[in-house]
Design an enzyme around this catalytic site. Structure first.
Site: not given
Ligand code: PEP
Ligand code: MG
Length: 750
Positions: A364, A677
């Site tokens: 992330h 996405c």
């Protein structure tokens, strides 16, 4: 005997310090040092070899060997006894060098006269910089004490080398940390940037290596170790509920901090003339050298702990905290061993580039870097050891290359490349307000991914039609405590206002895996990515989910609202989450708050199981968004954060594309809106193939919208589909080669 040796060793270090204080510079300084060591140790020869480049050692100073050989005699890493000391990072001590394994005769040095050889690595923190050698005519074996003294002196020489104390004519004498370094890493985020190094955890700089007051240094060391022990105990007490591995690590810390042998070795070093800092560093160097050799992962982890403890101890001793006061330069390029998304977010968008020694493309932190369009290179050599705060650095995120302290030619080439990229950006800007209409007439809606308020200004400038994925957890990650409902609702309202009526798909909290909130009890799970994360937490402990849903409804304040749930693996999970949304609506209605005029409640498809759900799922869900990052890791059973396995499987692999095709077909059959996405949506070739398979909405980082729109507008999706089908029929593993060839024929490879 030990006592008299201690005094000798201290005397030698004292004289070394005096030599350093003299005016002599460069070569003269090094010459004095070898004379000093030879005479102090009663050896006929003392020589210093330093690395000229990563593979070659060069004789830089000698007392006793032929003076003409200085800067002429070279050997490769591993070659001869000197090369072997450097490679093995271990002393070689032999009374009969010519018969020793690996001996290589260097005629120009005249060393054939000498029988005994004792060489030790010149190293600092596990990094070898050269070799220090003493030799004698008589066949003697140097005593353990003598080898020890040589090692201590070698360490001081390493520090001096690093500080640039010997800068002279030979390449091997140019100051370390002044030479250009090229590193090949892995692409994390494309883009090229030039800037200055800003170290996430600056190295502690030790300048006082030698002491003539061992008693005072011993007191300093003992006080510092006491403070260290208290801080480790505090750490343990602060995490009372952590079972399993976390606790084990801390216990190991405590064990090291209380280790008598660790303390004894450092005390002995101080008695022998080292300062407290130098003694700690010597132990740390040893641990690092062992770490690089250790095959057993448990042992490596423990050595890593010891390394960490040594750093803490050095910080206590030098007073250099995590903050060494280094100012952030104008164009900061963050350099770190690794970094979590929360820490990265703390830096904000000021960073111009990021280079990580470890790290992973699927993490992330990498996603944050991509969202900010900041060039990122991961797995970049020994960057944290090589780089100093303020060093010039060029990061080529396109190639995964880092140039540290680049020379003029490199800098000029990169400036040209940056200018070219600026021209491409201008081209993208010219189509910003045009739709992504392919040559066949199909239009693909391009949305952007976001998660921070700071991302929103990119909405109009990128040409995105809306926000296809708003990662709400980023707001939780940048805080030190759980945000309050009112705070969240104000924030979401600002997001909706900034979006100016465009659709924003708010994804509810996706924590767990690598997104750990410092203020929530951590769970030690063997496989966090497949553990208690995202919606699983929301369902089992619905307090935060309810608060978030309420904040979203209030933020909408009557406007349309889009909510999606992450990591839905089966129909029931979606139903439970949707029921929470319905309850939240009802609660707000009773409280008299306006309800959204329309709302959509969707799910992210991130586990293969969801694509095989019963038909009713596709009817109940308002829309689906494929989270390709997680989907791919579970489809191929390949950890998105593990570089070793992550790249084995191509997104354009026919099995994966066939799975996506099935999801598209099922969504069409039920008239369920579908988007994609994951990060692949922002990669032009991948985006082109996804569109050709039938996806009509892609959500990506803002900087990708231009390049993706550009390729879509120049392609006929029917043709691309035919190319994909052809590759599938031919039984190819991935459609990438066929699609790339098709693009090449159209001259679009660039
Ligand atoms: C995904 O998994 O593709 C996704 C978009 O979610 P995240 O990357 O935040 O896990
Ligand atoms: Mg995901």
């Amino acid at each position: 005997m030990a006592q008299s040796f201690e005094t000798e060793s201290r005397k030698l270090l004292g004289r070394l310090r005096d030599t350093m204080a003299e005016d002599a510079a460069g070569q003269a300084r090094l010459d004095k040092i070898v004379q000093l060591i030879a005479s102090s140790m009663g050896a006929e020869v003392c020589s210093i070899y330093l690395f000229r480049d990563a593979e070659t050692l060069e004789l830089c100073a000698t007392e006793g060997l032929a003076a003409e050989a200085v800067h002429q005699t070279r050997m490769r890493l591993g070659e001869g006894l000197v090369g072997r000391v450097a490679r093995k990072r271990q002393a070689i001590n032999t009374p009969d060098a010519p018969s020793a394994r690996g001996f290589r005769y260097m005629p120009e040095t005249g060393e054939e006269r000498f029988s005994s050889f004792c060489g030790v690595p010149v190293q600092r923190l596990g990094e070898v910089m050269g070799v220090l050698v003493v030799q004698s005519r008589d066949a003697r074996t140097y005593s353990a004490d003598e080898v020890y003294a040589l090692e201590v002196v070698a360490m001081v020489i390493a520090e001096m080398t690093e500080l640039g104390a010997f800068v002279g004519d030979g390449a091997a004498l140019s100051a370390r940390h002044k030479q250009p370094v090229l590193m090949h890493g892995t692409v994390g985020q494309e883009g090229v940037v030039e800037g200055q190094v800003y170290l996430h955890e600056p190295r502690v700089v030790v300048t006082n290596l030698i002491t003539d007051d061992p008693e005072a240094e011993l007191t300093r060391l003992r006080d510092a170790v006491d403070r260290l022990r208290v801080s480790v105990d505090d750490m343990l007490n602060a995490t009372p509920n952590r079972g399993g591995e976390g606790l084990e690590v801390l216990e190991a810390y405590r064990m090291f901090a209380n280790s008598r042998s660790w303390m004894r070795r450092m005390e002995a070093d101080i008695q022998n003339g080292l300062s407290a800092e130098a003694a700690v560093e010597k132990e740390q160097s040893l641990a690092r050298a062992r770490m690089s050799e250790a095959a057993d992962p448990y042992l490596r982890d423990r050595l890593h702990d010891l390394d960490d403890l040594s750093n803490r101890l050095l910080r206590i001793l030098t007073g250099q905290g995590g903050e060494t006061g280094a100012e952030m330069p104008d164009n900061p390029v963050l350099v770190a061993r690794n970094i979590g998304p929360g820490e990265l977010l703390d830096y904000g968008k000021r960073l111009k580039g990021i280079v990580l020694e470890e790290g992973s493309v699927g993490s992330h932190a990498a996603i944050v870097a991509r969202a900010w369009a900041i060039p990122l290179v991961v797995h970049a050599g020994n960057i944290t050891t090589d780089a100093l705060n303020g060093d010039r650095i060029v990061v080529d995120g396109d190639q995964g290359i880092v140039h540290l302290r680049p020379d003029e030619t490199v800098t000029t080439a990169f400036r040209d490349k940056m200018a070219m990229q600026a021209r491409a950006q201008a081209r993208y800007a010219s189509i910003r307000d045009e739709p992504a209409r392919a040559l066949c007439g199909s239009v693909v809606a391009l949305h952007m991914n976001a998660g921070l308020m700071a991302d929103l200004p990119s909405l109009p400038s990128s040409g995105a039609e809306g926000v296809g994925l708003f990662r709400t957890e980023l707001q939780f990650l940048i805080r030190n405590q759980m945000p309050k409902r009112a705070e969240l609702s104000a924030l979401y309202a600002r997001v909706l206002e900034a979006a100016g009526g465009r659709r924003v798909a708010f994804r509810t909290l996706d924590i767990g895996s690598d997104k750990v909130l410092s203020y929530m009890k951590a769970n030690d799970e063997p496989n966090p990515a497949m553990g208690w994360r995202a919606l699983r937490v929301g369902i089992d402990k619905p307090g935060v989910l309810r608060m978030q849903l309420q904040a979203l409804i209030r933020a909408a304040n009557g406007r349309p609202l889009t909510v999606m749930f992450p990591f839905v693996a089966q129909l029931e999970e979606f139903r439970t989450a949707r029921a929470e949304f319905d309850k939240a609506l009802e609660r707000e209605r009773i409280l008299g708050h306006p309800l959204p005029e329309r709302y959509e409640v969707g799910a992210m498809l991130e586990t293969p199981s969801l694509g095989f759900s019963p038909d009713i799922f596709f009817q109940e869900v308002d829309f689906l968004s494929i989270g390709g990052n997680d989907l791919k890791q579970f489809f191929f059973a390949a950890d998105r954060e593990n570089e070793r396995v992550r790249r084995r499987y191509d997104t354009l692999n026919v099995s994966f594309l066939s799975y996506i095709e099935m999801v598209i077909r099922r969504c069409r059959a039920h008239d369920t809106a579908l988007s994609f996405c994951g990060e692949d949506a922002g990669r032009p070739v991948e985006a082109l193939c996804l569109a050709a398979m039938g996806l009509r909405m892609l959500s990506m980082r803002p900087a990708s919208i231009g390049p993706v729109k550009h390729i879509l507008r120049r392609s006929n999706l029917d043709e691309v589909k035919a190319v994909i089908d052809g590759a599938r029929e031919r039984g190819e593993m991935s459609v990438r080669p066929a699609v790339m060839e098709w693009l090449r024929q159209r001259d679009w490879e660039s």
